[in-house]
Design a protein around this motif. Structure first.
Motif, PDB file in Angstrom:
ATOM      1  N   HIS A  28      32.696  53.775  54.714  1.00 59.96           N
ATOM      2  CA  HIS A  28      32.776  55.015  53.933  1.00 59.96           C
ATOM      3  C   HIS A  28      32.535  56.266  54.776  1.00 59.96           C
ATOM      4  O   HIS A  28      32.335  57.343  54.226  1.00 59.96           O
ATOM      5  CB  HIS A  28      31.749  54.985  52.793  1.00 59.96           C
ATOM      6  CG  HIS A  28      31.935  53.872  51.825  1.00 59.96           C
ATOM      7  ND1 HIS A  28      30.993  52.875  51.648  1.00 59.96           N
ATOM      8  CD2 HIS A  28      32.966  53.580  50.991  1.00 59.96           C
ATOM      9  CE1 HIS A  28      31.425  52.026  50.734  1.00 59.96           C
ATOM     10  NE2 HIS A  28      32.614  52.419  50.323  1.00 59.96           N
ATOM     11  N   SER A  29      32.531  56.151  56.110  1.00 56.16           N
ATOM     12  CA  SER A  29      32.139  57.274  56.959  1.00 56.16           C
ATOM     13  C   SER A  29      33.285  58.217  57.293  1.00 56.16           C
ATOM     14  O   SER A  29      33.052  59.293  57.852  1.00 56.16           O
ATOM     15  CB  SER A  29      31.512  56.762  58.258  1.00 56.16           C
ATOM     16  OG  SER A  29      32.467  56.023  59.006  1.00 56.16           O
ATOM     17  N   SER A  30      34.509  57.870  56.951  1.00 56.73           N
ATOM     18  CA  SER A  30      35.647  58.714  57.278  1.00 56.73           C
ATOM     19  C   SER A  30      35.516  60.074  56.585  1.00 56.73           C
ATOM     20  O   SER A  30      35.270  60.160  55.381  1.00 56.73           O
ATOM     21  CB  SER A  30      36.952  58.044  56.835  1.00 56.73           C
ATOM     22  OG  SER A  30      38.066  58.882  57.081  1.00 56.73           O
ATOM     23  N   GLY A  31      35.657  61.140  57.361  1.00 60.13           N
ATOM     24  CA  GLY A  31      35.588  62.491  56.810  1.00 60.13           C
ATOM     25  C   GLY A  31      34.186  63.024  56.639  1.00 60.13           C
ATOM     26  O   GLY A  31      34.014  64.131  56.107  1.00 60.13           O
ATOM     27  N   LEU A  32      33.172  62.290  57.058  1.00 60.61           N
ATOM     28  CA  LEU A  32      31.792  62.741  56.907  1.00 60.61           C
ATOM     29  C   LEU A  32      31.295  63.410  58.185  1.00 60.61           C
ATOM     30  O   LEU A  32      31.658  63.003  59.292  1.00 60.61           O
ATOM     31  CB  LEU A  32      30.868  61.562  56.582  1.00 60.61           C
ATOM     32  CG  LEU A  32      31.123  60.799  55.281  1.00 60.61           C
ATOM     33  CD1 LEU A  32      30.107  59.671  55.145  1.00 60.61           C
ATOM     34  CD2 LEU A  32      31.061  61.732  54.082  1.00 60.61           C
ATOM     35  N   ALA A  33      30.466  64.416  58.038  1.00 61.85           N
ATOM     36  CA  ALA A  33      29.777  64.999  59.173  1.00 61.85           C
ATOM     37  C   ALA A  33      28.686  64.037  59.640  1.00 61.85           C
ATOM     38  O   ALA A  33      28.335  63.077  58.939  1.00 61.85           O
ATOM     39  CB  ALA A  33      29.177  66.346  58.792  1.00 61.85           C
ATOM     40  N   TYR A  34      28.110  64.311  60.802  1.00 63.36           N
ATOM     41  CA  TYR A  34      27.125  63.394  61.372  1.00 63.36           C
ATOM     42  C   TYR A  34      25.886  63.255  60.497  1.00 63.36           C
ATOM     43  O   TYR A  34      25.186  62.234  60.542  1.00 63.36           O
ATOM     44  CB  TYR A  34      26.720  63.862  62.775  1.00 63.36           C
ATOM     45  CG  TYR A  34      25.715  64.998  62.770  1.00 63.36           C
ATOM     46  CD1 TYR A  34      24.356  64.753  62.913  1.00 63.36           C
ATOM     47  CD2 TYR A  34      26.131  66.313  62.602  1.00 63.36           C
ATOM     48  CE1 TYR A  34      23.434  65.788  62.892  1.00 63.36           C
ATOM     49  CE2 TYR A  34      25.225  67.354  62.583  1.00 63.36           C
ATOM     50  CZ  TYR A  34      23.881  67.086  62.734  1.00 63.36           C
ATOM     51  OH  TYR A  34      22.967  68.114  62.701  1.00 63.36           O
ATOM     52  N   ASP A  35      25.599  64.283  59.685  1.00 63.33           N
ATOM     53  CA  ASP A  35      24.389  64.259  58.873  1.00 63.33           C
ATOM     54  C   ASP A  35      24.692  64.002  57.397  1.00 63.33           C
ATOM     55  O   ASP A  35      23.899  64.351  56.522  1.00 63.33           O
ATOM     56  CB  ASP A  35      23.608  65.569  59.024  1.00 63.33           C
ATOM     57  CG  ASP A  35      24.420  66.796  58.613  1.00 63.33           C
ATOM     58  OD1 ASP A  35      25.640  66.659  58.395  1.00 63.33           O
ATOM     59  OD2 ASP A  35      23.824  67.889  58.510  1.00 63.33           O
TER      60      ASP A  35
END
Length: 457
Positions: free
Chosen positions: A354-361
């Motif tokens: 689910h990490s696609s398109g997420l910022a590092y935080d």
């Protein structure tokens, strides 16, 4: 860059504990004058600590420590000290001080209130007021007003008002500041904090007001002026709690009259918790993941008649459940700050799926919540929302004192739609909106502090 700017702004307002330049106060009872305390019955309080501080040295030491730790440019360090000097000088002038050393006095105290189960509970808070040192002797100043200040979200006990020094306490000019810990911190640290339970936090706050005023009455050598007024203020979680206190005052005109209630000024608060969670589900992501376990634990503990048919585990996905015990342990110990708990959640639960398109935080809500709780037709979703809706501050009342709300359109931690909902519910005649600069939540709250400080001098 924004985080660095946020820290810069925070230094303008954060005052943290120092063991230097302070004197313990012990005033004989026969030297204490009376103050007209606006309560009919005797209010119990127990002093936990009573300490005075040199305001100027306190703040200068804070800035120096920050500069050393962050490598702050010397010019910026000088500018920060100058900003504080200007603020403190305005207070000195308004209080008629010349050669005396401006200080502040912090009294931490325990008092009686009611918990989220309707049972008696001992809770704690702090009262803070200004004074001055003359030849190392402490003198209390007479406050101009009373400020009931609701603190932002904390998760470590050392950050709560009775244990630490929340920066909201230091932007109110020459006021008697009352700051409740809320249940779950201070002397009640072994209890679950009723996060977003606006009714209970407001009740605890009004009880803290009575006990804090009684403490000032007993301990201070000064009186309140005849024309004093009380305002309630808060940012973030404190903004929601401040508006809840406002509602209590307006629903009981006798209470408002007793406490000389004038108005509220709130910033970036979750005034409608259901709307707030709705926006998180719509975003599908968050950089404030600890909000979910804090809210779920609070609602589950506060409303067993609604959520008692479910298990707490039903709210979370398998990914979260694999490490839930670690998060529960960290929240229960109350040793980690919000920032550290958020980082812990992101490190534990963010998955490649689910990490696609997420910022590092940021983390996806799908890495936290179960599919069932995100299904609006499910029984658990409907029950959870009934709990949230019980704490909706946009329905069931109409303000009779002025409400002012500060917001930022780019706040993703507490969506600005909360402020719009309050304005839409009550109209421009009751609610004044203050549109802040387009910064994220932390900076927006810091800018609100600047506005409060500017109005206080």
């Amino acid at each position: 860059m924004s985080r660095y700017v946020a820290l810069m702004l925070m230094v303008l307002f954060v005052v943290s504990c120092s063991s230097e330049d302070r004197l313990d106060v012990d005033i004989p009872e026969d030297e204490i004058p009376g103050t007209d305390i606006p309560v009919e019955e005797e209010v119990r309080f127990e002093v936990l600590s009573d300490t005075t501080y040199d305001y100027q040295d306190f703040v200068s030491g804070l800035i120096d420590r920050f500069a050393d730790a962050s490598g702050l440019n010397p010019l910026l360090q000088t500018l920060l000290k100058g900003s504080f000097d200007k603020y403190l000088q305005s207070i000195r002038s308004s209080c008629g001080l010349e050669d005396q050393t401006l200080g502040f006095r912090k009294v931490a105290y325990a008092y009686d209130s009611i918990d989220q189960h309707g049972e008696p509970a001992e809770v704690s808070a702090m009262a803070l007021w200004l004074g001055y040192f003359e030849k190392d002797e402490w003198h209390d100043l007479s406050p101009d007003a009373v400020a009931l200040v609701e603190h932002f979200t904390v998760t470590s006990n050392e950050e709560c008002p009775s244990e630490g020094f929340p920066f909201e306490a230091f932007v109110n000019g020459n006021s008697l500041v009352i700051m409740p810990d809320y249940i779950g911190y201070g002397v009640s640290a072994d209890m679950i904090h009723p996060y977003m339970n606006h009714e209970v936090c407001a009740l605890n706050s009004v009880d803290a007001l009575a006990a804090g005023f009684a403490a000032f009455d007993d301990l201070s050598m000064s009186d309140m002026p005849e024309d004093w007024e009380m305002t309630v203020l808060g940012a973030s979680q404190g903004g929601g709690n401040a508006l809840a206190v406002h509602r209590m005052m307006d629903e009981d005109p006798g209470l408002a009259e007793k406490w000389h209630f004038a108005s509220s000024y709130c910033a970036a608060g979750p005034y409608d918790p259901a709307l707030t969670v709705d926006m998180y589900l719509e975003y599908g992501k968050t950089d404030f993941p600890v909000l979910f376990p804090l809210t779920i634990k609070s609602m589950y503990d506060s409303y067993p008649e609604i959520l008692g048919g479910f298990e707490e585990e039903d709210f979370y996905c398998a990914n979260y459940l694999s490490m839930k015990s670690d998060i529960d342990d960290a929240i229960g110990k109350k040793e980690l700050s919000v920032a550290k708990l958020n980082r812990m959640c992101i490190d534990y639960f963010r998955t490649d799926m689910h990490s696609s398109g997420l910022a590092y935080d940021e983390i996806s809500v799908h890495d936290i919540l179960s599919e069932e709780i995100m299904d609006r037709n499910s029984e658990i979703f409907k029950a959870f929302y009934r709990c949230l809706e019980k704490n909706d501050l946009t329905t069931g009342w109409t303000p009779s004192h002025p409400v002012k709300l500060y917001y930022s359109e780019t706040d993703s931690v507490v969506p600005f739609e909360n402020s719009m909902a309050v304005r839409d519910a009550f109209g421009d005649g009751h609610v004044t909106l203050v549109k802040g600069l387009s910064f994220e939540h932390e900076i927006s709250c810091a800018l609100w502090m600047l506005d409060v400080m500017t109005q206080a001098i």
